[in-house]
Design a protein around this motif. Structure first.
Motif, PDB file in Angstrom:
ATOM      1  N   ALA A 125       0.845  -1.211   0.000  1.00 52.51           N
ATOM      2  CA  ALA A 125       0.000   0.000   0.000  1.00 52.51           C
ATOM      3  C   ALA A 125       0.875   1.253   0.000  1.00 52.51           C
ATOM      4  O   ALA A 125       0.555   2.259  -0.659  1.00 52.51           O
ATOM      5  CB  ALA A 125      -0.916  -0.010   1.212  1.00 52.51           C
ATOM      6  N   ALA A 126       1.979   1.173   0.719  1.00 61.84           N
ATOM      7  CA  ALA A 126       2.901   2.325   0.784  1.00 61.84           C
ATOM      8  C   ALA A 126       3.468   2.628  -0.599  1.00 61.84           C
ATOM      9  O   ALA A 126       3.548   3.794  -1.005  1.00 61.84           O
ATOM     10  CB  ALA A 126       4.035   2.036   1.764  1.00 61.84           C
ATOM     11  N   ARG A 127       3.844   1.571  -1.326  1.00 60.47           N
ATOM     12  CA  ARG A 127       4.443   1.774  -2.651  1.00 60.47           C
ATOM     13  C   ARG A 127       3.453   2.421  -3.619  1.00 60.47           C
ATOM     14  O   ARG A 127       3.772   3.385  -4.312  1.00 60.47           O
ATOM     15  CB  ARG A 127       4.932   0.433  -3.223  1.00 60.47           C
ATOM     16  CG  ARG A 127       6.061   0.580  -4.232  1.00 60.47           C
ATOM     17  CD  ARG A 127       6.522  -0.780  -4.736  1.00 60.47           C
ATOM     18  NE  ARG A 127       7.029  -1.651  -3.681  1.00 60.47           N
ATOM     19  CZ  ARG A 127       8.261  -1.563  -3.167  1.00 60.47           C
ATOM     20  NH1 ARG A 127       9.077  -0.646  -3.626  1.00 60.47           N
ATOM     21  NH2 ARG A 127       8.655  -2.383  -2.229  1.00 60.47           N
ATOM     22  N   SER A 128       2.197   1.894  -3.646  1.00 59.13           N
ATOM     23  CA  SER A 128       1.227   2.457  -4.604  1.00 59.13           C
ATOM     24  C   SER A 128       0.793   3.871  -4.184  1.00 59.13           C
ATOM     25  O   SER A 128       0.597   4.752  -5.035  1.00 59.13           O
ATOM     26  CB  SER A 128       0.019   1.534  -4.768  1.00 59.13           C
ATOM     27  OG  SER A 128      -0.673   1.461  -3.565  1.00 59.13           O
ATOM     28  N   ALA A 129       0.703   4.095  -2.864  1.00 62.59           N
ATOM     29  CA  ALA A 129       0.352   5.447  -2.392  1.00 62.59           C
ATOM     30  C   ALA A 129       1.446   6.445  -2.762  1.00 62.59           C
ATOM     31  O   ALA A 129       1.168   7.577  -3.177  1.00 62.59           O
ATOM     32  CB  ALA A 129       0.148   5.426  -0.876  1.00 62.59           C
ATOM     33  N   ALA A 130       2.696   5.990  -2.662  1.00 62.74           N
ATOM     34  CA  ALA A 130       3.827   6.881  -2.982  1.00 62.74           C
ATOM     35  C   ALA A 130       3.782   7.306  -4.441  1.00 62.74           C
ATOM     36  O   ALA A 130       3.996   8.486  -4.758  1.00 62.74           O
ATOM     37  CB  ALA A 130       5.145   6.187  -2.657  1.00 62.74           C
ATOM     38  N   SER A 131       3.470   6.361  -5.347  1.00 63.88           N
ATOM     39  CA  SER A 131       3.463   6.761  -6.763  1.00 63.88           C
ATOM     40  C   SER A 131       2.296   7.708  -7.059  1.00 63.88           C
ATOM     41  O   SER A 131       2.427   8.626  -7.883  1.00 63.88           O
ATOM     42  CB  SER A 131       3.466   5.542  -7.691  1.00 63.88           C
ATOM     43  OG  SER A 131       2.504   4.638  -7.297  1.00 63.88           O
ATOM     44  N   ARG A 132       1.162   7.508  -6.371  1.00 62.31           N
ATOM     45  CA  ARG A 132       0.043   8.447  -6.571  1.00 62.31           C
ATOM     46  C   ARG A 132       0.398   9.837  -6.026  1.00 62.31           C
ATOM     47  O   ARG A 132       0.059  10.860  -6.633  1.00 62.31           O
ATOM     48  CB  ARG A 132      -1.210   7.893  -5.878  1.00 62.31           C
ATOM     49  CG  ARG A 132      -2.490   8.550  -6.354  1.00 62.31           C
ATOM     50  CD  ARG A 132      -3.679   7.749  -5.931  1.00 62.31           C
ATOM     51  NE  ARG A 132      -4.797   8.614  -5.555  1.00 62.31           N
ATOM     52  CZ  ARG A 132      -5.872   8.202  -4.918  1.00 62.31           C
ATOM     53  NH1 ARG A 132      -6.011   6.929  -4.583  1.00 62.31           N
ATOM     54  NH2 ARG A 132      -6.835   9.044  -4.607  1.00 62.31           N
ATOM     55  N   LEU A 133       1.112   9.853  -4.913  1.00 56.76           N
ATOM     56  CA  LEU A 133       1.532  11.140  -4.344  1.00 56.76           C
ATOM     57  C   LEU A 133       2.531  11.846  -5.259  1.00 56.76           C
ATOM     58  O   LEU A 133       2.491  13.074  -5.404  1.00 56.76           O
ATOM     59  CB  LEU A 133       2.156  10.928  -2.953  1.00 56.76           C
ATOM     60  CG  LEU A 133       1.186  10.523  -1.845  1.00 56.76           C
ATOM     61  CD1 LEU A 133       1.944  10.040  -0.610  1.00 56.76           C
ATOM     62  CD2 LEU A 133       0.264  11.681  -1.474  1.00 56.76           C
TER      63      LEU A 133
END
Lengths: 408, 126
Positions: free
Chosen positions: B108-116
């Motif tokens: 979840a951290a990885r996908s949230a980071a790319s959206r951010l």
């Protein structure tokens, strides 16, 4: 005869005790926003603090009196109230920021609100102040503060481009954001390094330890070496932020962002190193601040004082160092003000009241009644006066403009 | 009498208006810049956690702080002259961080980071 063990301990405590939440916050913000170009502000502050600490140590050693005690005698109580009131406000806010900083470190380790930890830190402070001996209070947290050296190590881990750093240091650059925010942070940096509360604390410590003229040379070495290396640590904090955060487009607006610079350098270990550094430095400075105001108030009023004395013998001093941490703890815990923002505003306020502390001090330092044959050299007078007036002038110009523009 | 009194006031009023608008514009720029920095910082914190180079507690605590800061930035931008694209990017970043506030996994951290990162890119041109 110079005591080598005394010098070594003095240097260690001066270096370790130099950095507090003010240095960490302002240096990191400066590095993340302006790269290396604000190192000059730390150097200016360092020159002033080396002179000031050497002076106040010399004053205490020669006169066998604490600094604030002499201010009252020399200028009278009405005049002495001016710097006292100014210091009361700034030291109270700074103490709240330090308690908040220590609480924030524990929040980053546990996830429990920093406001709750601020209460725990405030109570721990109270227990320590009411039970520990002065030597432990003075030296313990300062030696632990050497953990700040991790910022120097981070510069090597991050493969710093030293040539670019050197170029950045000698090329002031406002970064396209205008002069006002640049000089706002510069003013904060000078104040953070200068830490005028150290005058009272250092003098009171020297007086408690019964310094005599034989300590003058040792004091000179400790002031120059300890404060000088302390400034190097502050520069390392600024440079770490410049190397780790600025190229990534990250500006330090909150305390946990400072931790990211050590995470970038050391990975998970960086989290613990940052939390320990922030806690130790903030808590150590909180101890000094919690004692500084009681020292200053009792010395100015001519009342008895002493950390190692029985509370019944120094009743007002004891009440003050009991009430002050509680009041600051309640202020930061109840308001929930961001410790970093509180620190930055307090730093600029300190620059604003700096002349009220420094100018009377310089007058005393040139009075042979107290210094005998050890009065100031004109170079020291000019250097300290110029830096003080520059920081004051900057704060007078920058503070209103910053608030008009919507904060720092 | 009244004319004499009001004449010097007119340029002063004009100056204060110009100065006030200038300051307000600077304040909006500051808010957008601060929001962009907070978004990039939270993306970096999440990436380091996803790579196993940071602790969960630190990342979670940091995310909470950035989410609170972005909430304030979003509120400021809503009532300002900032473009809707910028306001939407900040609001999206805030919702990404809010979704992580209950707990984070490395995926979840990885996908949230790319959206951010994408949200930050929308603010980069401002």
């Amino acid at each position: 005869m110079i005591r080598l063990s005394g010098i070594a301990l003095g240097l260690l405590t001066a270096i370790g005790g130099f950095v507090d939440v003010g240095n960490i916050a302002t240096a990191s913000e400066a590095g993340s926003k302006y790269g290396f170009s604000l190192v000059w502000a730390i150097v200016l502050g360092a020159v002033a603090v080396v002179f000031l600490i050497e002076m106040v140590g010399r004053l205490t050693a020669v006169s066998d009196r604490a600094y604030a005690d002499i201010v009252r005698e020399k200028f009278g109580i009405k005049f002495a109230l001016v710097p006292l009131l100014a210091d009361m406000v700034t030291n109270f806010l700074l103490l709240a920021a330090e308690i908040g900083g220590a609480g924030f470190a524990l929040y980053l380790l546990t996830g429990v609100s920093f406001r709750i930890w601020a209460v725990v830190v405030g109570l721990a402070l109270l227990v320590l102040l009411t039970n520990a001996r002065f030597r432990l209070i003075e030296n313990g947290p300062s030696v632990l503060g050497l953990v700040t050296l991790c910022f120097v190590a981070a510069l090597f881990t991050l493969n710093t481009d030293w040539t670019a750093a050197g170029r950045g240091i000698i090329t002031p650059d406002t970064g396209g954001g205008g002069a006002v925010p640049y000089f706002y942070i510069a003013t904060g940096l000078v104040s953070a390094v200068l830490s005028p509360y150290l005058l009272t604390f250092y003098s009171s410590g020297a007086h408690e330890e019964g310094w005599t003229r034989s300590m003058i040379r040792q004091n000179r070495i400790v002031a120059a070496g300890g404060m000088g290396f302390g400034a190097v640590l502050t520069i390392a904090i600024l440079m770490t932020a410049a190397v780790a955060l600025q190229p990534r487009g990250i500006e330090v607006n909150q305390l946990q962002t400072v931790g990211l610079s050590l995470v970038a350098a050391f990975g998970s270990a960086g989290v613990y190193l940052f939390a320990i550094t922030l806690f130790v430095c903030s808590f150590g400075a909180a101890i000094e601040l919690a004692l500084t105001l009681p020292f200053e108030i009792t010395q100015m009023m001519g009342w008895s004082y002493g950390v190692d004395a029985r509370p019944v013998d120094v009743p007002i001093f004891a009440v003050l160092y009991t009430v002050l941490p509680i009041a600051s703890m309640v202020f930061i815990a109840a308001s929930g003000i961001d410790p970093l923002q509180l620190t930055l505003v307090t730093m600029v306020l300190i620059a604003l009241v700096l002349p009220a502390d420094v100018i009377p001090f310089l007058v005393i330092m040139n009075d042979p009644t107290y210094l005998q044959d050890q009065t100031n050299h004109w170079v020291a007078n000019i250097a300290v006066l110029l830096i003080t007036l520059m920081a004051f002038a900057l704060s007078v110009i920058v503070l209103p403009l910053t608030f008009l523009a919507g904060g720092g | 009498m009244n004319t004499l009194r009001t004449r010097p006031l007119a340029p002063l009023l004009a100056l204060s208006l110009v100065f006030g608008v200038g300051c307000r514009a600077q304040s909006v720029d500051q808010t957008v810049g601060q929001a962009r920095s907070d978004i990039v910082a939270s993306a970096f914190a999440l990436e380091r956690y996803a790579d196993g180079a940071s602790t969960r507690t630190f990342t979670q605590a940091s995310i909470q702080q950035y989410a609170a800061a972005l909430r304030a930035s979003a509120a400021t931008l809503r009532g300002s002259a900032a473009g809707t694209k910028e306001a939407a990017a900040v609001a999206d970043a805030r919702s990404v961080l809010a979704a992580l506030s209950a707990g984070i996994t490395k995926d979840a951290a990885r996908s949230a980071a790319s959206r951010l990162r994408a949200d930050a890119a929308k603010l980069s041109g401002t």
